[in-house]
Design a protein around this motif. Structure first.
Motif, PDB file in Angstrom:
ATOM      1  N   ARG A   1       0.823  -1.215   0.000  1.00 17.61           N
ATOM      2  CA  ARG A   1       0.000   0.000   0.000  1.00 17.61           C
ATOM      3  C   ARG A   1       0.857   1.265   0.000  1.00 17.61           C
ATOM      4  NH1 ARG A   1      -0.739  -1.927   5.342  1.00 17.61           N
ATOM      5  NH2 ARG A   1      -2.620  -3.021   4.670  1.00 17.61           N
ATOM      6  N   GLU A   2       2.135   1.139   0.352  1.00 13.68           N
ATOM      7  CA  GLU A   2       3.031   2.295   0.312  1.00 13.68           C
ATOM      8  C   GLU A   2       3.621   2.502  -1.080  1.00 13.68           C
ATOM      9  OE1 GLU A   2       5.534   0.841   3.505  1.00 13.68           O
ATOM     10  OE2 GLU A   2       4.883   2.506   4.755  1.00 13.68           O
ATOM     11  N   ILE A   3       3.480   1.502  -1.958  1.00 11.98           N
ATOM     12  CA  ILE A   3       4.011   1.597  -3.315  1.00 11.98           C
ATOM     13  C   ILE A   3       2.951   2.115  -4.279  1.00 11.98           C
ATOM     14  CG2 ILE A   3       4.907   0.226  -5.249  1.00 11.98           C
ATOM     15  CD1 ILE A   3       6.253  -1.554  -3.151  1.00 11.98           C
ATOM     16  N   TYR A   4       1.718   1.681  -4.089  1.00 10.42           N
ATOM     17  CA  TYR A   4       0.628   2.176  -4.932  1.00 10.42           C
ATOM     18  C   TYR A   4      -0.689   2.054  -4.164  1.00 10.42           C
ATOM     19  CZ  TYR A   4      -0.522  -2.725  -6.061  1.00 10.42           C
ATOM     20  OH  TYR A   4      -0.877  -4.048  -5.986  1.00 10.42           O
ATOM     21  N   ARG A   5      -1.721   2.742  -4.657  1.00 11.66           N
ATOM     22  CA  ARG A   5      -3.008   2.742  -3.971  1.00 11.66           C
ATOM     23  C   ARG A   5      -3.776   1.475  -4.350  1.00 11.66           C
ATOM     24  NH1 ARG A   5      -7.914   7.190  -3.562  1.00 11.66           N
ATOM     25  NH2 ARG A   5      -8.682   6.393  -1.584  1.00 11.66           N
ATOM     26  N   VAL A   6      -3.858   0.560  -3.430  1.00 14.55           N
ATOM     27  CA  VAL A   6      -4.386  -0.783  -3.677  1.00 14.55           C
ATOM     28  C   VAL A   6      -5.914  -0.762  -3.661  1.00 14.55           C
ATOM     29  CG1 VAL A   6      -4.354  -3.183  -2.872  1.00 14.55           C
ATOM     30  CG2 VAL A   6      -2.321  -1.736  -2.599  1.00 14.55           C
ATOM     31  N   TYR A   7      -6.499  -1.376  -4.667  1.00 12.79           N
ATOM     32  CA  TYR A   7      -7.958  -1.381  -4.835  1.00 12.79           C
ATOM     33  C   TYR A   7      -8.682  -1.985  -3.642  1.00 12.79           C
ATOM     34  CZ  TYR A   7     -12.456  -2.313  -7.203  1.00 12.79           C
ATOM     35  OH  TYR A   7     -13.787  -2.362  -7.566  1.00 12.79           O
TER      36      TYR A   7
END
Length: 319
Positions: free
Chosen positions: A4-10
């Motif tokens: 979740r710190e790398i991309y905004r997880v669905y």
């Protein structure tokens, strides 16, 4: 560094939105695609579209949703669901039939959201009006999913998409007027695209009213025009290392608020001639996340570079 710190997880986004985990239930309607009606369709599209695991389109909507919902309820103790009208071009139905099918899902209490997959050239105000009425009547959130695949209109022509970039931009702006969330499908490793094409696609997503992006690693389904070209050596697929680089730059150019629904595609092995470089999707994703961590890459890292770059570089804002 967590995912979740790398991309905004669905999945995390849905938890925030609905207070618990939410699952998508695929629905297959008796509909085709205008592109197939005019020829063989997109070069990568199989006879069954993307509905490899969907039920027959002749099965009524209530049964499809109920059957899949009960299986997921038993396995995951789930309570909230999204009715996902996934396959082909769902707004390429007669308007009255379209309304009936969507309302059949909207009346179900456990359905909190409806997601409708379609094409940029099949967005019309009449269909968006129907969806707006359904949203108001039943209180269900609605997301429209558009298959763009790439912003390179030369590539769109080569894969026989049947639309260009302008149709996508027009559709995105029309959807915004109705207040629906917009999910855009992108394939970062189409054989005719370069890294610069992928960056430009991300930059366009960043300046349009895009809520979600669903990234598909290109798979080549059997019995398609692309499979024919691939097996004949007429097209090449980039290496997985290059795919990681393309994916990384795509995410870095996206603002942090855009939700990422997927990074890698899934297809039954028996249905494809190429998929994920012979690796499982979860192994690809695991290695990609490690790649992002090692390079200190994350979604939005380069998004501030998109607008007014010459002015910023010249330092005029400080004068």
């Amino acid at each position: 560094m967590a995912e979740r710190e790398i991309y905004r997880v669905y999945s995390e986004y849905l938890k925030e939105k609905y207070g618990e985990k939410v699952y998508k239930l695929p629905v297959n309607l008796p509909v085709t695609c205008p592109n197939k009606c005019c020829g063989y369709g997109c070069t990568f599209c199989s006879r069954q579209g993307t509905g490899f695991e969907a039920m027959s389109p002749e099965t009524n909507v209530t049964y499809q949703l109920t059957f899949t919902k009960e299986k997921i309820e038993r396995k995951y103790k789930a309570h909230k669901f999204i009715a996902y009208f996934q396959n082909y071009t769902n707004t390429y139905l007669p308007l009255s039939k379209f309304r009936t099918f969507i309302e059949e899902a909207a009346v179900m209490d456990e359905i909190v959201e409806i997601s409708i997959s379609t094409r940029p050239d099949c967005i019309h105000e009449a269909y968006l009006n129907v969806l707006s009425q359904i949203r108001e009547t039943y209180g269900k959130q609605i997301t429209i999913e558009l298959g763009l695949q790439t912003a390179n209109y030369h590539t769109l022509q080569k894969i026989n998409r049947g639309h260009g970039l302008a149709e996508f931009i027009g559709a995105a702006l029309m959807i915004e007027k109705f207040g629906f969330e917009l999910c855009v499908h992108v394939i970062p490793n189409l054989p005719y695209d370069t890294l610069e094409d992928i960056k430009e696609t991300a930059r366009i997503m960043a300046v349009l009213p895009v809520s979600h992006v669903k990234l598909h690693s290109l798979y080549i389904a059997k019995d398609t025009k692309m499979a024919e070209d691939y097996l004949a050596g007429k097209i090449q697929i980039c290496s997985i290392e290059e795919y990681y680089e393309r994916l990384a730059w795509f995410l870095m150019y996206l603002p942090e608020n855009i939700v990422i629904e997927r990074l890698f595609s899934r297809i039954p092995e028996e249905d494809s001639v190429f998929s994920n470089w012979g690796m499982s999707w979860w192994k690809c994703q695991e290695d990609f996340l490690l790649y992002m961590k090692e390079h200190d890459f994350y979604q939005g890292k380069a998004s501030g570079e998109i607008l007014a770059v010459p002015i910023k570089k010249a330092g005029f804002l400080n004068q």
